[in-house]
Scaffold this active site. Structure first.
Site, short mmCIF file in Angstrom:
data_model
loop_
_atom_site.label_atom_id
_atom_site.label_comp_id
_atom_site.label_asym_id
_atom_site.label_seq_id
_atom_site.Cartn_x
_atom_site.Cartn_y
_atom_site.Cartn_z
N HIS A 254 58.77 66.53 -56.42
CA HIS A 254 58.74 67.82 -57.43
C HIS A 254 58.89 68.69 -56.60
O HIS A 254 58.62 69.80 -56.82
CB HIS A 254 58.29 67.93 -58.61
CG HIS A 254 58.96 67.10 -59.41
ND1 HIS A 254 58.40 67.05 -60.87
CD2 HIS A 254 60.04 65.89 -59.93
CE1 HIS A 254 59.17 65.92 -61.58
NE2 HIS A 254 60.21 65.56 -61.21
N HIS A 365 58.45 56.13 -60.34
CA HIS A 365 59.40 57.02 -60.83
C HIS A 365 60.96 55.45 -62.12
O HIS A 365 60.61 54.33 -61.00
CB HIS A 365 60.80 57.91 -60.12
CG HIS A 365 61.25 58.68 -60.12
ND1 HIS A 365 62.59 57.58 -59.82
CD2 HIS A 365 61.02 58.33 -58.28
CE1 HIS A 365 63.24 57.88 -58.19
NE2 HIS A 365 62.23 58.12 -57.22
N GLU A 405 69.06 56.15 -60.05
CA GLU A 405 68.60 56.80 -58.29
C GLU A 405 67.09 55.90 -58.02
O GLU A 405 65.81 56.49 -57.86
CB GLU A 405 68.25 58.18 -59.06
CG GLU A 405 67.31 58.46 -60.32
CD GLU A 405 66.53 60.18 -60.97
OE1 GLU A 405 66.42 60.30 -59.78
OE2 GLU A 405 66.89 60.60 -61.31
N TYR A 409 58.89 55.94 -51.46
CA TYR A 409 57.79 57.51 -51.06
C TYR A 409 56.73 56.57 -50.11
O TYR A 409 55.39 56.27 -50.98
CB TYR A 409 57.79 58.00 -52.03
CG TYR A 409 58.77 58.26 -53.09
CD1 TYR A 409 59.97 59.43 -52.50
CD2 TYR A 409 59.23 58.04 -54.29
CE1 TYR A 409 60.72 59.72 -53.36
CE2 TYR A 409 60.29 57.67 -55.17
CZ TYR A 409 60.99 58.91 -54.44
OH TYR A 409 61.73 59.52 -54.81
N GLU A 428 70.82 59.05 -55.28
CA GLU A 428 71.19 59.32 -56.66
C GLU A 428 73.01 59.31 -56.67
O GLU A 428 72.72 60.34 -55.77
CB GLU A 428 70.38 60.32 -57.14
CG GLU A 428 70.06 61.15 -58.30
CD GLU A 428 69.23 61.90 -59.15
OE1 GLU A 428 69.26 62.36 -58.57
OE2 GLU A 428 69.42 62.00 -60.27
CA CA Z 1 67.77 64.85 -59.59
#
Ligand code: CA
Length: 458
Positions: A254, A365, A405, A409, A428
């Site tokens: 984020h 995620h 998406e 990482y 994404e």
């Molecule tokens: Ca997004």
């Protein structure tokens, strides 16, 4: 309609909203009434508010963008709008108000009244009703207000007035309507997606051009390109805070656009989309800052893209919401082994990697979320089941819109070859579910390695 009217709706749209209200009314059940307020204005700091954004449920049902407004809809579909009264003094400072007199013809509601009368008007609407619906999840603070309105009705009991004895959560009904988009919504979402794609293209080109010219390129320069493209095309806001992450910053999920330098040889991850007329778009692209992928960057990018291809192929009406995620995991697990990012002597086969979640240090995620008026749009992710039964992932229907998406990482860690350290890649796109598959509405910005390199060389 007055040119200054602060709304994204034209009278030609009013039939769309009336049809939605009729569908909602039919679902309320007999002798019920629904109350749907818009969002409050929110102070940012002294004398300055955050840019105003209406409530999504409210706007979905009437297309009205002014603050201090509320809808009351009964089971017959009869709709009352409470809205700000005309007030020359306030309008000089804050802007044009539609006002209750013009609202019925402009918006197609049956009745419109001054929103300052809400504490008298709403109790009248509740008289002799059995059930009152209001959005519990998004307006929890309304609870006391509703109790106050019900008290007013209850006080008339001796005059023979019945007071509703049941409060129900309107979010559940509206979420189920909103999760399947109608043609009006899809048209807006396609436009939003095209605008956002244009923003990503500008940012990619700015990066390559700037570095080639020897300029100091920062993350905020690329964010500026996005914002320019969004606003230049008439989008009202970014749909969420743009992520522009250069180099190792891409491994911070984020991360916001900051002031880090964009360096030749690094990747840049941009996750950004505009909001147009109440609808979000949500695109991520990862590209080489100077326009050319290095070998290891290319290898990881190709893997993420292959996992996205698999997810896209798994997305169709009748499939389950989790299917694209599972397709992604299958490709990523095998690819992490093939690239030596995971050591097969330690973690075993791709099936072991999935079963033991050994991919999770690199992919933490989910692959999708609903997309619509809210960037993480409303709608259940599982099918309704009887109490005690195991939940089942939601069955996709034509007209649902979700993001696809996948990402990887790679933070430095002992067993991972150094060539992959600090590579963060997410790709994404926004997918409209169709009977035979899905329509990717964000592909105006290229995604293939060759196409990105060609665009950035242009
Ligand atoms: Ca997004």
């Amino acid at each position: 309609m007055n040119a200054l009217l602060n709304t994204h709706t034209t009278p030609s749209d009013s039939g769309v909203y009336a049809a939605r209200r009729a569908r909602l009314a039919a679902a309320l059940g007999p002798n019920a009434v629904a109350i749907i307020p818009t969002a409050p204005e929110r102070p940012r700091n002294r004398d300055a508010d955050f840019p105003y954004r209406f409530d999504s449920y409210f706007f979905y049902l009437c297309g009205f963008a002014e603050p201090n407004a509320c809808l009351v809809i009964d089971a017959s579909g009869h709709t009352s709008l409470l809205c700000q009264p005309k007030d020359l003094e306030r309008e000089i400072w804050d802007g044009y108000r539609l006002g209750p007199e013009d609202a019925p013809s402009a918006l197609g509601v049956d009745v419109a009244v001054d929103s300052n009368t809400i504490d008298d008007f709403v109790p009248q609407c509740l008289e002799n009703k059995a059930v009152v619906w209001w959005p519990f999840a998004t307006h929890a603070a309304m609870s006391q207000r509703v109790d106050g309105w019900l008290d007013k009705v209850r006080a008339k009991a001796r005059a023979g007035v019945r007071c509703p004895d049941t409060q129900r959560d309107l979010c559940a009904l509206l979420d189920d309507m909103r999760v399947v988009k109608d043609t009006h919504e899809l048209a807006t979402m396609r436009r939003a997606a095209a605008i956002s794609a244009g923003g990503h293209i500008r940012a990619m080109q700015r990066s390559a051009k700037g570095l080639l010219a020897g300029a100091d390129v920062r993350e905020y320069h690329l964010e500026a390109e996005l914002l320019h493209a969004f606003r230049d095309a008439g989008a009202q806001f970014p749909a969420y805070t743009s992520i522009v992450a250069a180099g190792a910053n891409a491994c911070v999920l984020h991360y916001r656009a900051g002031n880090a330098p964009v360096k030749s040889g690094d990747l840049v991850l941009i996750d950004a989309g505009c909001e147009l007329d109440g609808y979000a778009s949500d695109i991520t692209r990862t590209f080489p800052a100077n326009g050319r992928f290095s070998g290891p960057q290319r290898d990881v990018y190709a893997l993420v893209l292959a996992s996205q291809d698999a997810a896209v192929a798994a997305t169709r009406a009748g499939a389950r919401f989790n299917d694209p995620h599972e397709a992604t995991l299958g490709v990523l697990a095998q690819g992490l082994l093939d690239l030596g990012i995971l050591n097969k002597d330690k973690v075993g086969t791709a099936n072991d990697v999935i079963a033991n979640k050994s991919y999770s240090p690199f992919y933490m995620h989910r692959t999708s979320h609903w997309l619509g008026m809210d960037v993480h749009d409303c709608g259940a992710y599982s099918e309704p089941v009887a109490p005690g039964e195991a939940t089942q992932s939601r069955i996709l229907k034509a007209g649902m819109v979700l993001t696809i998406e996948p990402g990887l990482y790679i933070r430095p860690q002992p067993d991972v070859p150094a060539a992959f350290h600090h590579i963060g890649i997410r790709i994404e796109d926004d997918a409209v579910v169709t009977d035979g598959g899905c329509e990717l509405i964000t592909r105006d910005v290229p995604v293939a390695i060759d196409a990105i390199e060609a665009l950035m060389a242009a």
